[in-house]
Design an enzyme around this catalytic site. Structure first.
Site, PDB file in Angstrom:
ATOM      1  N   ASP A   1       0.815  -1.214   0.000  1.00  0.00           N
ATOM      2  CA  ASP A   1       0.000   0.000   0.000  1.00  0.00           C
ATOM      3  C   ASP A   1       0.847   1.262   0.000  1.00  0.00           C
ATOM      4  O   ASP A   1       2.066   1.209   0.207  1.00  0.00           O
ATOM      5  CB  ASP A   1      -0.957  -0.011   1.204  1.00  0.00           C
ATOM      6  CG  ASP A   1      -0.265  -0.408   2.508  1.00  0.00           C
ATOM      7  OD1 ASP A   1       0.971  -0.370   2.571  1.00  0.00           O
ATOM      8  OD2 ASP A   1      -0.971  -0.766   3.452  1.00  0.00           O
TER       9      ASP A   1
ATOM     10  N   ASN B   1      -7.333  -2.939  14.489  1.00  0.00           N
ATOM     11  CA  ASN B   1      -8.721  -3.230  14.116  1.00  0.00           C
ATOM     12  C   ASN B   1      -8.816  -4.432  13.170  1.00  0.00           C
ATOM     13  O   ASN B   1      -9.866  -4.677  12.582  1.00  0.00           O
ATOM     14  CB  ASN B   1      -9.374  -1.994  13.476  1.00  0.00           C
ATOM     15  CG  ASN B   1      -8.667  -1.555  12.199  1.00  0.00           C
ATOM     16  OD1 ASN B   1      -7.738  -2.215  11.741  1.00  0.00           O
ATOM     17  ND2 ASN B   1      -9.106  -0.445  11.621  1.00  0.00           N
TER      18      ASN B   1
ATOM     19  N   HIS C   1      -7.065  -4.884  10.373  1.00  0.00           N
ATOM     20  CA  HIS C   1      -6.844  -4.631   8.942  1.00  0.00           C
ATOM     21  C   HIS C   1      -5.564  -5.302   8.436  1.00  0.00           C
ATOM     22  O   HIS C   1      -4.638  -5.567   9.210  1.00  0.00           O
ATOM     23  CB  HIS C   1      -6.869  -3.128   8.610  1.00  0.00           C
ATOM     24  CG  HIS C   1      -5.682  -2.348   9.034  1.00  0.00           C
ATOM     25  ND1 HIS C   1      -5.708  -0.979   9.220  1.00  0.00           N
ATOM     26  CD2 HIS C   1      -4.397  -2.701   9.301  1.00  0.00           C
ATOM     27  CE1 HIS C   1      -4.521  -0.545   9.560  1.00  0.00           C
ATOM     28  NE2 HIS C   1      -3.699  -1.569   9.623  1.00  0.00           N
TER      29      HIS C   1
ATOM     30  N   GLU D   1      -9.594  -2.060   5.597  1.00  0.00           N
ATOM     31  CA  GLU D   1     -10.181  -1.790   6.907  1.00  0.00           C
ATOM     32  C   GLU D   1     -11.429  -2.652   7.105  1.00  0.00           C
ATOM     33  O   GLU D   1     -12.007  -3.155   6.126  1.00  0.00           O
ATOM     34  CB  GLU D   1     -10.569  -0.301   6.970  1.00  0.00           C
ATOM     35  CG  GLU D   1      -9.419   0.671   6.721  1.00  0.00           C
ATOM     36  CD  GLU D   1      -8.515   0.854   7.931  1.00  0.00           C
ATOM     37  OE1 GLU D   1      -8.418  -0.058   8.778  1.00  0.00           O
ATOM     38  OE2 GLU D   1      -7.894   1.923   8.036  1.00  0.00           O
TER      39      GLU D   1
HETATM   40  P1  PGA Z   1       2.322  -1.574  12.768  1.00  0.00           P
HETATM   41  O1  PGA Z   1       1.161  -1.564  11.704  1.00  0.00           O
HETATM   42  O2  PGA Z   1       3.287  -2.627  12.347  1.00  0.00           O
HETATM   43  O3  PGA Z   1       2.913  -0.207  12.710  1.00  0.00           O
HETATM   44  O4  PGA Z   1       1.694  -1.884  14.093  1.00  0.00           O
HETATM   45  C1  PGA Z   1       0.623  -2.758  11.254  1.00  0.00           C
HETATM   46  C2  PGA Z   1      -0.546  -2.474  10.359  1.00  0.00           C
HETATM   47  O5  PGA Z   1      -1.289  -1.515  10.639  1.00  0.00           O
HETATM   48  O6  PGA Z   1      -0.737  -3.205   9.389  1.00  0.00           O
END
Ligand code: PGA
Length: 245
Positions: free
Chosen positions: A67, A136, A138, A143
């Site tokens: 992404d 959450n 995702h 999301e």
């Molecule tokens: P993080 O993010 O590794 O910074 O916790 C993971 C994500 O949101 O996919």
């Protein structure tokens, strides 16, 4: 789903790096799907270390990131393109022409997403897709929603993701509100999935991913249906899964 328990962040990072390096050793011209975020940084740094010791060679590897924020150029220090160069690519012998991130600077979302889907499909999809998980549930920027997404698309980030990501920006207002992300179907096309997770704030999401219903309210739960998905998570991230694996 295979769950591998790691003691802590360092252990999780080494175990994940071992799996990625095995993939590159077994197939030197493999396609890696890569992820940004704080979680994979330790694995990237471990791979840089092994590259410097001569243990792993990235010269033929192709990469496709999950992404990118919409509206940021590749040179923007907050872009995921910049992150990948800083945390991984600049430390290994990968050919930068073989590294790919969705084009956040293209304001035509449909064209940017279509072009990225074609690139990933033309490359034959990742042999291994590295993923982190949001609090959450995702994956990429897919999301929680009413349905699983398919191909690369433009998303509105949720308040919880904006808040979580604001730690990397000066002010919360600076966090872009939209991103281009590979869809869930694209992710599921990878031949192997490697999910990494650490820390207490991921415990609920990790539980729901591994043991909750397969539902788009927790996008990562779809990974239960993948034929070759490995979760490497630390003590804290697995704290709500005790006795279940
Ligand atoms: P993080 O993010 O590794 O910074 O916790 C993971 C994500 O949101 O996919």
């Amino acid at each position: 789903m295979k769950i591998i328990h790691a003691k802590d962040y360092a252990d999780m990072s080494r175990k994940a790096a071992n799996i990625i390096s095995a993939q590159v050793i077994l197939k030197p011209d493999c396609v890696l799907g890569l992820a940004t975020g704080t979680t994979p940084i330790g694995a990237y740094h471990q791979l840089i270390d092994w590259y410097k010791k001569g243990d792993v060679d990235f010269s033929q590897v192709k990469t496709y990131n999950l992404d990118e924020y919409r509206g940021l150029t590749h040179e923007d220090p907050q872009s995921y393109h910049y992150f990948m160069n800083k945390e991984f690519f600049s430390g290994i012998n990968i050919d930068l022409a073989n590294t790919h991130v969705p084009d956040g600077a293209n304001p035509d979302a449909e064209a940017a997403c279509k072009a990225y889907d074609k690139m990933v499909a033309d490359a034959g999809y990742p042999d291994l897709q590295l993923l982190g998980i949001g609090r959450n549930g995702h994956i990429g920027f897919n999301e929680p929603a009413d349905a699983f997404s398919k191909g690369t698309h433009c998303v509105d980030l949720t308040e919880s993701t904006i808040e979580a990501n604001s730690r990397l920006f000066e002010k919360e207002e600076d966090v872009p509100r939209q991103a281009y992300t590979m869809g869930v179907q694209t992710i599921m096309n990878a031949r192997m999935i490697l999910m990494v997770a650490n820390g207490k704030n991921k415990a609920q999401a990790v539980h729901d991913m591994c043991f909750g219903p397969v539902a788009p309210s927790c996008p990562a739960s779809i990974l239960q249906l993948h034929a070759n998905c490995v979760v490497v998570a630390d003590d804290e991230a697995l704290s709500l899964c005790e006795g279940q694996y």
